[in-house]
Design a protein around this motif. Structure first.
Motif, short mmCIF file in Angstrom:
data_model
loop_
_atom_site.label_atom_id
_atom_site.label_comp_id
_atom_site.label_asym_id
_atom_site.label_seq_id
_atom_site.Cartn_x
_atom_site.Cartn_y
_atom_site.Cartn_z
N THR A 77 10.14 10.25 9.35
CA THR A 77 8.79 10.03 9.30
C THR A 77 7.99 10.40 8.37
OG1 THR A 77 9.34 10.19 11.90
CG2 THR A 77 7.24 10.50 11.06
N GLY A 78 6.95 9.78 7.93
CA GLY A 78 6.13 10.05 6.93
C GLY A 78 6.46 10.23 5.38
N THR A 79 7.68 9.32 5.41
CA THR A 79 8.20 9.26 3.80
C THR A 79 7.97 7.73 3.39
OG1 THR A 79 10.43 8.61 4.47
CG2 THR A 79 9.86 11.12 4.04
N ALA A 80 7.71 6.86 4.42
CA ALA A 80 7.53 5.57 3.85
C ALA A 80 6.14 5.31 2.82
CB ALA A 80 7.37 4.68 5.35
N MET A 81 6.46 4.47 1.81
CA MET A 81 5.42 4.20 0.72
C MET A 81 5.38 2.84 0.49
SD MET A 81 5.18 7.42 -1.68
CE MET A 81 6.47 6.77 -2.50
N ILE A 82 4.41 1.90 0.57
CA ILE A 82 4.35 0.65 0.13
C ILE A 82 3.34 0.43 -1.10
CG2 ILE A 82 3.76 -1.76 0.83
CD1 ILE A 82 4.57 -0.92 3.78
N LYS A 83 3.75 0.06 -2.34
CA LYS A 83 2.57 -0.24 -3.17
C LYS A 83 2.85 -1.60 -3.83
CE LYS A 83 3.16 4.48 -5.01
NZ LYS A 83 3.76 5.37 -6.29
N THR A 84 1.72 -2.00 -4.18
CA THR A 84 1.49 -3.65 -4.77
C THR A 84 2.23 -3.69 -6.22
OG1 THR A 84 -0.63 -2.96 -5.70
CG2 THR A 84 -0.54 -4.11 -3.53
N TYR A 85 2.87 -4.51 -6.44
CA TYR A 85 3.79 -4.86 -7.75
C TYR A 85 3.14 -5.64 -8.71
CZ TYR A 85 8.60 -4.14 -9.77
OH TYR A 85 9.53 -3.85 -10.62
N ASP A 86 2.47 -6.52 -8.36
CA ASP A 86 1.85 -7.63 -9.09
C ASP A 86 1.14 -7.04 -10.28
OD1 ASP A 86 2.89 -9.77 -7.79
OD2 ASP A 86 1.13 -9.59 -6.45
N SER A 87 0.34 -5.85 -10.14
CA SER A 87 -0.35 -5.29 -11.11
C SER A 87 0.42 -4.82 -12.27
CB SER A 87 -1.43 -4.03 -10.82
OG SER A 87 -0.68 -3.28 -10.11
N PHE A 88 1.70 -4.09 -11.80
CA PHE A 88 2.56 -3.58 -12.80
C PHE A 88 3.07 -4.59 -13.76
CE2 PHE A 88 7.08 -2.71 -13.76
CZ PHE A 88 6.88 -1.55 -14.56
N LEU A 89 3.44 -5.61 -12.85
CA LEU A 89 4.32 -6.90 -13.64
C LEU A 89 3.34 -7.48 -14.67
CD1 LEU A 89 5.90 -8.71 -10.43
CD2 LEU A 89 7.13 -7.42 -12.36
N ASP A 90 1.98 -7.62 -14.36
CA ASP A 90 1.19 -8.23 -15.06
C ASP A 90 1.28 -7.49 -16.65
OD1 ASP A 90 0.71 -10.28 -13.39
OD2 ASP A 90 -1.15 -9.26 -12.71
N LYS A 91 1.44 -6.16 -16.65
CA LYS A 91 0.97 -5.25 -17.65
C LYS A 91 2.44 -5.06 -18.71
CE LYS A 91 -2.05 -1.97 -15.24
NZ LYS A 91 -2.25 -0.82 -14.76
N ILE A 92 3.42 -5.90 -18.17
CA ILE A 92 4.47 -5.91 -19.08
C ILE A 92 4.41 -6.59 -20.47
CG2 ILE A 92 6.91 -6.73 -19.24
CD1 ILE A 92 7.32 -6.11 -16.20
N GLN A 93 4.86 -6.12 -21.66
CA GLN A 93 4.62 -6.60 -22.79
C GLN A 93 5.72 -6.62 -23.62
OE1 GLN A 93 1.71 -4.22 -25.02
NE2 GLN A 93 0.03 -4.74 -23.15
N THR A 94 5.87 -7.82 -24.58
CA THR A 94 7.03 -7.73 -25.42
C THR A 94 7.06 -6.66 -26.21
OG1 THR A 94 6.79 -10.35 -25.40
CG2 THR A 94 8.25 -9.48 -27.21
N GLY A 95 8.55 -6.25 -26.34
CA GLY A 95 8.62 -5.08 -27.22
C GLY A 95 8.61 -3.73 -26.55
#
Length: 223
Positions: A77-95
């Motif tokens: 109890t109290g350990t569940a976390m939910i985070k959006t992932y799209d903003s992280f994916l949008d920041k991925i860059q080549t290299g």
């Protein structure tokens, strides 16, 4: 997309008594999306179990947001976390260089004369399992980065990644038929070479048995 995590209540034997095989964990994940069940529109949910600091965590990647109450069914109890992932994916860059963790089912298909379909068999040895990942890196949008790993003070070893866990968890099928699946966890460094292919790897998984806790790769950017 959403990335969720909850600590499994491993110390409460009564609470987790049903979690005896991979199918039970799969059912836990599926039940965490009651709206999909009600609408009869199931989406693929990637998930895996992580053992960190003496605790076990369930990690879930999904298109829809899970029900946090269902997610904590077998959790602390109290350990569940939910985070959006799209903003992280949008920041991925080549290299970009990232630390990665991947739990997968390294396997291959073999065929015999007269067979229309090949038979899937697991890779058994460490070398086979390492080569399985190496062979899939380029098409998956990344290259593995060599790093010096000091196993012994006088004998540093240069490797791109390590296998940090290997086991054979049980999966119960219908009619009381059980099988064991090869489960391997890799950790190391990678460099992004193809952003779109890499995003596909992160969101759709790598390898087989995705419904049963395999295929989910997570990454942390190197700073």
């Amino acid at each position: 997309m959403y990335l969720s995590r909850v600590e499994v209540d491993s110390r409460n034997r009564q609470k987790i008594k049903d979690l005896t095989h991979l199918g039970a964990y799969h059912n836990w994940v599926e039940q965490s999306f009651p709206k999909e069940i009600a609408q009869k529109e199931r989406h693929r949910h990637l998930w895996r179990l992580d053992n960190l600091g003496g605790k076990q965590y369930l990690l879930v990647l999904s298109e829809e947001k899970p029900d946090i109450q269902k997610l904590v069914t077998y959790g602390v109890t109290g350990t569940a976390m939910i985070k959006t992932y799209d903003s992280f994916l949008d920041k991925i860059q080549t290299g970009q260089i990232m630390q990665f963790r991947l739990t997968a089912n390294p396997s291959r298909k073999i065929s015999r004369p007269g067979q229309k379909q090949g038979r899937v068999v697991p890779h058994i040895t460490v070398d086979q399992q390492r080569n399985w990942l190496i062979e899939r890196a380029a098409a998956s949008g990344f290259e593995l980065v060599q790093q010096e790993i000091v196993d012994e003070p006088e004998a540093p070893v240069s490797r791109a990644f390590d296998i940090v866990a290997r086991d054979w968890p049980v999966l119960h099928h219908k009619k009381e038929h059980s099988v064991r699946l090869s489960r391997v966890t890799f950790e190391g460094l990678l460099r992004v070479t193809d952003v779109e292919a890499f995003k596909t790897t992160l969101t759709q998984g790598l390898g087989r048995e995705k419904a049963f806790g395999m295929g989910l790769m997570t990454v942390i950017p190197e700073r």
